[in-house]
Design a protein around this motif. Sequence first.
Motif, short mmCIF file in Angstrom:
data_model
loop_
_atom_site.label_atom_id
_atom_site.label_comp_id
_atom_site.label_asym_id
_atom_site.label_seq_id
_atom_site.Cartn_x
_atom_site.Cartn_y
_atom_site.Cartn_z
N GLU A 147 0.83 -1.20 0.00
CA GLU A 147 0.00 0.00 0.00
C GLU A 147 0.86 1.26 0.00
O GLU A 147 0.59 2.23 -0.71
CB GLU A 147 -0.95 0.02 1.21
N LYS A 148 1.91 1.24 0.83
CA LYS A 148 2.80 2.39 0.93
C LYS A 148 3.53 2.63 -0.41
O LYS A 148 3.69 3.77 -0.85
CB LYS A 148 3.82 2.13 2.04
N THR A 149 3.95 1.54 -1.00
CA THR A 149 4.63 1.66 -2.29
C THR A 149 3.69 2.23 -3.35
O THR A 149 4.05 3.13 -4.11
CB THR A 149 5.17 0.28 -2.74
N LEU A 150 2.48 1.73 -3.35
CA LEU A 150 1.47 2.20 -4.29
C LEU A 150 1.21 3.70 -4.09
O LEU A 150 1.12 4.46 -5.06
CB LEU A 150 0.18 1.41 -4.07
N GLU A 151 1.12 4.10 -2.84
CA GLU A 151 0.89 5.51 -2.51
C GLU A 151 2.03 6.38 -3.06
O GLU A 151 1.78 7.45 -3.63
CB GLU A 151 0.83 5.60 -0.99
N THR A 152 3.26 5.89 -2.91
CA THR A 152 4.41 6.63 -3.44
C THR A 152 4.35 6.70 -4.96
O THR A 152 4.55 7.75 -5.56
CB THR A 152 5.73 5.93 -3.03
N ALA A 194 -1.18 -5.51 -4.13
CA ALA A 194 -1.13 -4.31 -4.98
C ALA A 194 -2.27 -4.33 -6.00
O ALA A 194 -2.91 -3.31 -6.25
CB ALA A 194 0.21 -4.22 -5.70
N SER A 195 -2.54 -5.51 -6.53
CA SER A 195 -3.64 -5.64 -7.50
C SER A 195 -4.97 -5.25 -6.86
O SER A 195 -5.78 -4.55 -7.46
CB SER A 195 -3.68 -7.07 -8.03
N ASP A 196 -5.17 -5.68 -5.63
CA ASP A 196 -6.42 -5.34 -4.92
C ASP A 196 -6.55 -3.84 -4.69
O ASP A 196 -7.64 -3.28 -4.75
CB ASP A 196 -6.46 -6.04 -3.55
N ASP A 216 -5.11 -8.71 -11.17
CA ASP A 216 -5.40 -7.91 -12.36
C ASP A 216 -4.14 -7.12 -12.70
O ASP A 216 -3.90 -6.06 -12.13
CB ASP A 216 -6.58 -6.99 -12.04
N PHE A 217 -3.34 -7.65 -13.61
CA PHE A 217 -2.06 -7.02 -13.94
C PHE A 217 -2.00 -6.66 -15.42
O PHE A 217 -2.55 -7.37 -16.26
CB PHE A 217 -0.90 -7.97 -13.60
N ASP A 218 -1.29 -5.55 -15.69
CA ASP A 218 -1.12 -5.13 -17.08
C ASP A 218 0.13 -5.74 -17.70
O ASP A 218 0.32 -5.65 -18.91
CB ASP A 218 -1.01 -3.60 -17.14
#
Length: 344
Positions: free
Chosen positions: A101-106, A145-147, A179-181
């Motif tokens: 979550e923190k990585t995603l936020e960054t 991360a996908s979620d 769900d990944f690109d």
Amino acid sequence: MLYRQRTLETPHGDLETPVLFPVSNVGKRSSDNTPAYADQIPDLRTAMVNARAIRQREPQWERLLDGSSLRQEMGVPDDTIVFADSGGFDFHTETLDTTPEKTLETQIRIDADVFGTVDLPLSREDRQAKNQRRINESIQYALAASDAHEGDSLLFASVHGHDPETVRNSIRYLDRHGDFDGFALGSLVPIRTDYRKTTKLILAARLATDKPLHVYGLGGLVYQPLLLYLGVDTFDSSSFIRSAGNRNYLIPGFGGREMHRIEGLEYLPCPCPVCGPRTTEAVRADRNLLVQHNLWALTIELRRFRYMIAAGEDIESYLELRFQGNDVTHRAYRMAKQQVRRLA
Ligand SMILES: [Zn+2]
């Protein structure tokens, strides 16, 4: 040959692949920094950054929180396409100091276009059980991360494995459950001199899914033609910076050459905007020029490959020539070719 070209839509524009993401050490002390290249090299509107490192540099992170943009901080155009990996390669300790979550936020805060999921790289020295745990944890982080991910940025699941089966199974599992690109294959840098193994792992990833494939850390001069041949879509490299740090001059088809060994030559054999108009001495004396030339060398290698494709040339003959000068990489290419042909 598995080479492929495609167009990926990102928030900052279309990305024509295959393409190199030069590693940008944004915010690092100036001697390690990446010089501006976007103005000089029109087909390199890309940059690879390390989300964790950016977040840890406090003054810079404060500025970003205050509304400064990463692209401003980097001094690159607003339409630069940024791939932000989690910075997994720094995790040498057992305790993870970030979360998905923190990585995603960054990644969202820095307005990256491609997000790499948090991952725990494998070590060649580590025992099987420990590496297996790391593989499984990376899968769980990718699913988390996908979620949590939404929006137009592309999410690439980071995948590890030191055998083809593990790589294949991990990608298929993630493809089914998340769900990944695209997918990003890591942990290859420590085993990069084992070309047979590396090639097999890349092939396993390439064939496990039709989605875009990124390979972390192997986009240097020697590997790049192999990655293209194997149909890797995106790759990154910091070799142009590291080589310059070691005073190495990259020459497509030859690799790195130590600058101090080049004697009695007034002009270098490269027509790039750095070397073309300058003497050998001038390039030798300025590390920044050397970094810029090295990045041109990577770009020229990529342009040549694209040209051979566009001109309808026989790529396998081209690569035979390309790798002729070096026994080790020539054997590596031969192995890759055998493996690719077996698929036909
Ligand atoms: Zn040059």
